[in-house]
Enzyme design. Structure first.
Site, PDB file in Angstrom:
ATOM      1  N   HIS A  50      -0.088   5.471  16.558  1.00  0.00           N
ATOM      2  CA  HIS A  50      -0.230   3.562  16.777  1.00  0.00           C
ATOM      3  C   HIS A  50       0.679   3.751  17.217  1.00  0.00           C
ATOM      4  CE1 HIS A  50      -1.206  -0.315  15.128  1.00  0.00           C
ATOM      5  NE2 HIS A  50      -0.028  -0.583  15.364  1.00  0.00           N
ATOM      6  N   GLU A  51       1.983   3.765  17.085  1.00  0.00           N
ATOM      7  CA  GLU A  51       3.288   2.989  17.981  1.00  0.00           C
ATOM      8  C   GLU A  51       3.479   3.777  19.466  1.00  0.00           C
ATOM      9  OE1 GLU A  51       4.449   0.726  17.050  1.00  0.00           O
ATOM     10  OE2 GLU A  51       3.879   1.024  14.596  1.00  0.00           O
TER      11      GLU A  51
ATOM     12  N   HIS B 261       0.969   1.950  21.616  1.00  0.00           N
ATOM     13  CA  HIS B 261       1.544  -0.195  21.981  1.00  0.00           C
ATOM     14  C   HIS B 261       3.174   0.693  22.664  1.00  0.00           C
ATOM     15  CE1 HIS B 261       0.813  -2.687  19.216  1.00  0.00           C
ATOM     16  NE2 HIS B 261       1.198  -1.774  17.486  1.00  0.00           N
TER      17      HIS B 261
ATOM     18  N   HIS C 200       1.138   1.370  26.314  1.00  0.00           N
ATOM     19  CA  HIS C 200       0.916  -0.467  26.814  1.00  0.00           C
ATOM     20  C   HIS C 200       2.297  -0.880  27.405  1.00  0.00           C
ATOM     21  CE1 HIS C 200      -1.345  -3.957  25.949  1.00  0.00           C
ATOM     22  NE2 HIS C 200      -1.749  -3.679  27.271  1.00  0.00           N
TER      23      HIS C 200
HETATM   24 ZN    ZN Z   1       0.847  -2.145  15.945  1.00  0.00          ZN
END
Ligand code: ZN
Length: 682
Positions: free
Chosen positions: A473-474, A477, A480
């Protein structure tokens, strides 16, 4: 690009690392004494830059107005990011004091920018030029959104209305702070001490030990429980004694009931007045205007559609729970304080699945190596260790990301383990927002942090499956941020609408559930074996257990949030109105005295917070499940699909409307069917 040429006043020692060339981030040299002097200089510098854009005689060109605005706070942003980061991951009493002392001036400066009347005039003057008229692409969007942003802060209001807006904001900050404090006070004021260990039956050892410690820390004999999450959740899930569960449930759901029941109508009224003053029909339209949902109505329709499509599975789950309960005790009923308890009993009976069985297959090194391998296959990047950078702790690792062409895209830090000087949770943030510039591509810099299971002397760090998801998940990010190709820094990377920002992170979690991608990295740390089929199937089956209940709970909160902020909750008391709205989303009837809305800090503990934004949790899930179907259909390692995702989403930041970016990748609007399928609700 460093700060060397910016011309700082001589009173500042040149040795202040926060004022040196920040291209090599000086994590080993920043100390508390550097914070205030550096931020003072950088604040002055940023103020001067803003003033020179805003000066009446300043040239009104894109470069001197908009691009200058985009970079005006860049040096300050970086120094603040470094200080805040160190305060979060390697804090000392001195550093905390220094940051607390410097922070108000920093916050005050940032919030003064959209209220700067001269700057607003300069932007409008530029907007009326031929150059502005001819703008296209991200530059056009940057100008339009900047103007919108100033208007949302009241730039176009009469001076009387500006004053009204200001006093609403002050009052809103006041009332919401009181709301939050009331919840905190009510939560901490209550404790429950059990003197007799026989009454702890059912609780896991860890919860019993925590309760013992908690009592000891207060100098009390026995076992002490509180309304804090870990304590409350353990009691509701495991404690055999239903009467005690009832006590907890009733107290928990009546926290701050009276005091906050009086504050909520005030908060809603202030938000309504603010929205109307700024030209919106209600607060939900104001809050969603710059998000992907775009209107309160669209958000409400979204929530409603999901509710309709979850309803049938929800009823089935509720009947199954009653049946399970009655298989143990005929004619028994399920009360609100029984739901979590019996659901856990049922889960154990059905799946015999223990999360701990997976740990040996998830050593941190294997997981991280597998993640990098995956990203190389699908996104065409290469992640390699880059030792030698200054770090804040010896456990921190430093990496570089190169493109297939060999170009350096970014570097980043990974800090995975807990320390006493580090805050809890997992998060990602940026230090440098790079991107294409006149003199070539400037690499990004960022970091990921977690508090994962640390290694022991005789074994490596072995993670739970949910910790593995956290890493993915991290890292989503981080990608991105690090793959951004946007020239306007304030529109780059993760600076996107907040109901869109979780798409790149959540989509990565999907690779933690596919057999083929798990096989890349999930290997027993001693034997090297893959996860056995039986264990894998148990894990997959347990994933959807009572998924309709979990979803209905979130949809209930989202519905309540939107109803209150769309002024459609009706005229009765706030507690009554809230309970009436929540009732259809609850597995059993709500008891007398239930007043959850009065402790709903997401909505009311902050002037905006998640007000009219609670829907975004489910919104983002719909986006990530839907987008992942392209990988499911075309291959979870398909590099064409991966590059399409990279080009449409990961590189684009906020350079286009999020709905358009989603369409660019999927060729159509989002569809909730994939989420329902993933949860087994179709
Ligand atoms: Zn998040």
């Amino acid at each position: 690009m460093g700060l060397g040429g910016a011309g700082y006043p001589e009173r500042v020692a040149p040795s202040n690392p926060l004022l040196s060339d920040l291209d090599s981030l000086p994590f080993d040299r920043v100390e508390a004494v550097h914070v205030r002097p550096a931020l003072d200089v950088l604040l002055d510098d940023a103020r001067r830059r803003i003033d020179s854009i805003a000066a009446p005689g300043a040239p009104k060109t894109f470069d001197r107005t908009m691009a200058a605005l985009d970079t005006a706070t860049e040096n300050l942003d970086m120094a603040v990011a470094i200080v805040r980061h160190l305060e979060a991951v390697a804090t000392t009493a001195e550093l905390r004091d220094a940051w607390n002392e410097a922070q108000p001036a920093v916050i005050q400066f940032y919030s003064s920018i959209p209220l700067n009347g001269q700057l607003w005039r300069a932007i409008k003057d530029f907007a009326s030029t031929g150059e502005a008229d001819a703008l296209t692409g991200v530059r056009r969007r940057f100008l339009d959104k900047t103007i919108e942003g100033f208007r949302r802060h009241g730039a176009d209001l009469s001076s009387k209305d500006k004053q009204a807006l200001e006093s609403i904001d002050v009052e809103l900050a006041n009332v919401t702070t009181r709301f939050a404090q009331n919840v905190l006070d009510a939560t901490t004021a209550w404790e429950y001490v059990v003197p007799d260990p026989a009454r702890l039956a059912g609780l896991p050892e860890s919860a019993v030990a925590a309760a013992r410690d908690s009592a000891a820390s207060k100098g009390i004999e026995g076992w002490r429980f509180t309304l804090q999450q870990p304590s409350y959740v353990a009691v509701m899930t495991y404690l055999d004694d239903a009467a005690t569960r009832e006590v907890f449930y009733r107290v928990y759901n009546a926290r701050a009931a009276e005091v906050n029941a009086a504050l909520i109508p005030q908060i809603l009224d202030l938000r309504r007045r603010k929205a109307r003053l700024l030209g919106y029909a209600d607060f939900s339209d104001f809050a969603t205007a710059d998000r992907m949902a775009a209107s309160g109505e669209a958000a409400a329709c979204f929530v409603d559609e999901l509710r309709c499509r979850t309803e049938a599975a929800f009823q089935c789950e509720n009947e199954a729970l009653i049946e399970f309960r009655r298989s143990r005790e005929p004619d028994a009923t399920i009360e609100p304080w029984d739901v979590a308890y019996w659901a856990e009993k049922m889960r154990t009976a059905l799946y015999e699945f223990d999360e701990e069985d997976l740990r040996p297959y998830f050593s941190l090194d294997n997981v991280v190596a597998g993640l990098f391998d995956l990203c190389s296959r699908i996104f065409g990047i290469r992640v390699t260790p880059a030792p030698g950078a200054a770090v804040w702790d010896e456990a921190v690792r430093h990496y570089q990301i190169h493109d297939a062409s060999g170009a350096l895209l970014a570097h980043f830090y990974a800090d995975w383990f807990p320390r006493e000087t580090k805050r809890g949770g997992a998060w990602m943030d940026s230090f440098v927002t790079g991107g294409p510039a006149a003199d070539g591509f400037r690499p990004h810099a960022g970091f990921v942090c977690g508090n994962l299971t640390p290694p022991l002397p005789d074994r490596p760090s072995l993670l739970t499956h949910s910790e593995v998801e956290t890493i993915f998940h991290e890292f989503g990010h981080l990608l991105h941020h690090c793959l951004s190709q946007v020239e306007i820094r304030s529109f780059a990377g993760t600076n996107v609408a907040w109901d869109f920002v979780e798409l790149p992170s959540q989509i990565m979690e999907n690779w933690c559930w596919e057999r083929i991608s798990l096989d890349l990295f999930a290997r027993h740390y001693q034997t090297g074996q893959l996860i056995p089929d039986e264990l894998f199937h148990k894990m997959i089956r347990a994933r959807t257990f009572r998924a309709a209940n979990a979803q209905m709970r979130q949809l209930g909160f989202a519905t309540l949030d939107l109803a209150l902020h769309r002024d459609s909750a009706g005229e009765c008391s706030i507690i009554e109105a809230a309970n009436r709205i929540l009732a259809p989303f609850c597995p059993v009837p709500l008891p007398e005295g239930y007043a959850m809305v009065c402790a709903f800090t997401h909505l009311f503990a902050d002037p905006v917070g998640y007000g009219a934004g609670y829907y975004s949790y489910k919104w983002a899930e719909v986006l990530d499940a839907d987008a992942f179907t392209r990988f499911l259909n075309e291959g979870v390692f398909n590099s064409g699909t991966g590059m399409a995702f990279r080009n449409a989403i990961l590189e684009k930041g906020n350079s286009q409307e999020p709905a358009d970016l989603f369409r660019l990748f999927m060729g159509r609007d989002p569809n909730p069917s994939a989420l329902l399928a993933r949860l087994g609700l179709n």
